[in-house]
Design an enzyme around this catalytic site. Structure first.
Site, mmCIF file in Angstrom:
data_model
loop_
_atom_site.group_PDB
_atom_site.id
_atom_site.type_symbol
_atom_site.label_atom_id
_atom_site.label_comp_id
_atom_site.label_asym_id
_atom_site.label_seq_id
_atom_site.Cartn_x
_atom_site.Cartn_y
_atom_site.Cartn_z
ATOM 1 C CG ASP A 70 -0.282 -0.436 2.506
ATOM 2 O OD1 ASP A 70 0.964 -0.339 2.599
ATOM 3 O OD2 ASP A 70 -0.981 -0.874 3.426
ATOM 4 C CG ASN B 87 -8.793 -1.800 12.290
ATOM 5 O OD1 ASN B 87 -7.868 -2.447 11.797
ATOM 6 N ND2 ASN B 87 -9.262 -0.697 11.749
ATOM 7 C CG HIS C 248 -5.800 -2.502 9.061
ATOM 8 N ND1 HIS C 248 -5.845 -1.151 9.286
ATOM 9 C CD2 HIS C 248 -4.500 -2.852 9.273
ATOM 10 C CE1 HIS C 248 -4.642 -0.726 9.597
ATOM 11 N NE2 HIS C 248 -3.817 -1.729 9.601
ATOM 12 C CD GLU D 194 -8.728 0.735 8.098
ATOM 13 O OE1 GLU D 194 -8.592 -0.206 8.885
ATOM 14 O OE2 GLU D 194 -8.091 1.803 8.209
HETATM 15 P P1 PGA Z 1 2.324 -1.859 12.700
HETATM 16 O O1 PGA Z 1 1.120 -1.763 11.657
HETATM 17 O O2 PGA Z 1 3.268 -2.860 12.126
HETATM 18 O O3 PGA Z 1 2.915 -0.486 12.726
HETATM 19 O O4 PGA Z 1 1.740 -2.279 13.995
HETATM 20 C C1 PGA Z 1 0.556 -2.925 11.154
HETATM 21 C C2 PGA Z 1 -0.644 -2.594 10.313
HETATM 22 O O5 PGA Z 1 -1.312 -1.576 10.569
HETATM 23 O O6 PGA Z 1 -0.939 -3.380 9.401
#
Ligand code: PGA
Length: 250
Positions: free
Chosen positions: A67, A136, A138, A143
């Site tokens: 992304d 959450n 995702h 999301e």
């Molecule tokens: P993080 O993010 O590795 O910074 O915890 C993971 C994500 O949001 O997919």
């Protein structure tokens, strides 16, 4: 979906780095799906350490990031382009033209999304996709509520995601509101998936992922439908799942 429990962040990173290195060593043209965020940083450091020590070559490897934020230039320090170069690509011998990351500043962002999906289809899906997981649930920037058949698309980030990512920006208002992300269907095209989770903030998402049916309320739970998905989670990330399992056995 297989669960590998590890002690902490370091052991998780070691597992992931070795997993990736095995792929690179057994297939010099491996197509790697990569992720940004705090979770894979140590894994990338270990790949760099290995490169310095053993000179494992990435000359023929290609990479496909999940992304990118919409509206910020690739050379902006907060872009995921910059993140990947700063944490990995600047230190290994991967050719620039073999690095694929969506362009968040494309004049036609929807066309950019279909072009990106076309690239994924051309290679028949990546060989190994590395994933983090949001608090959450995702994956990528998909999301909760994202249909499982969604391909690369533009998303409006939830408040919780913008807040979680605001640590990289001056303030939460500076976090872009939109992003371009591989969809869940794009991720499922991967031949293998390795999801990493570390820390207590991921405990609820890991619990949701492993209990009950797969549901769009927890995007990561879709990995139950993938034939070759491995989740590597540390003690804190599995804490709620383990606590619930031991309660149901007592
Ligand atoms: P993080 O993010 O590795 O910074 O915890 C993971 C994500 O949001 O997919």
């Amino acid at each position: 979906m297989k669960l590998v429990k590890v002690k902490g962040h370091e052991e998780m990173s070691e597992f992931a780095a070795n997993y990736i290195l095995d792929k690179v060593k057994s297939n010099c043209q491996v197509k790697l799906g990569l992720a940004t965020g705090g979770t894979p940083v140590r894994t990338y450091e270990m790949l760099i350490e290995d490169f310095r020590r053993n000179y494992t070559s990435y000359q023929n490897v290609s990479t496909y990031n999940l992304d990118e934020y919409v509206g910020i230039a690739p050379d902006d320090p907060n872009s995921y382009h910059s993140f990947m170069f700063k944490h990995l690509f600047d230190y290994i011998n991967i050719p620039r033209e073999k690095v694929y990351i969506p362009n968040g500043l494309s004049a036609d962002i929807h066309q950019e999304a279909s072009n990106y999906e076309y690239i994924i289809d051309q290679i028949g899906g990546v060989d190994l996709q590395l994933l983090g997981i949001g608090e959450n649930g995702h994956i990528g920037f998909n999301e909760p509520g994202t249909p499982f058949d969604t391909e690369t698309h533009i998303v409006t980030l939830t408040e919780s995601t913008r807040r979680a990512n605001s640590r990289y920006f001056e303030s939460v208002d500076k976090v872009p509101e939109k992003a371009i992300t591989m969809g869940i269907a794009s991720i499922l095209k991967s031949k293998e998936i390795l999801l990493l989770a570390s820390g207590e903030s991921k405990a609820e998402a890991i619990y949701q992922m492993f209990t009950g049916e797969s549901s769009i309320d927890c995007p990561a739970s879709v990995l139950k439908n993938h034939p070759n998905a491995v989740v590597v989670a540390d003690e804190k990330a599995v804490s709620k799942l383990i606590a619930t399992m031991s309660m149901s056995h007592s």
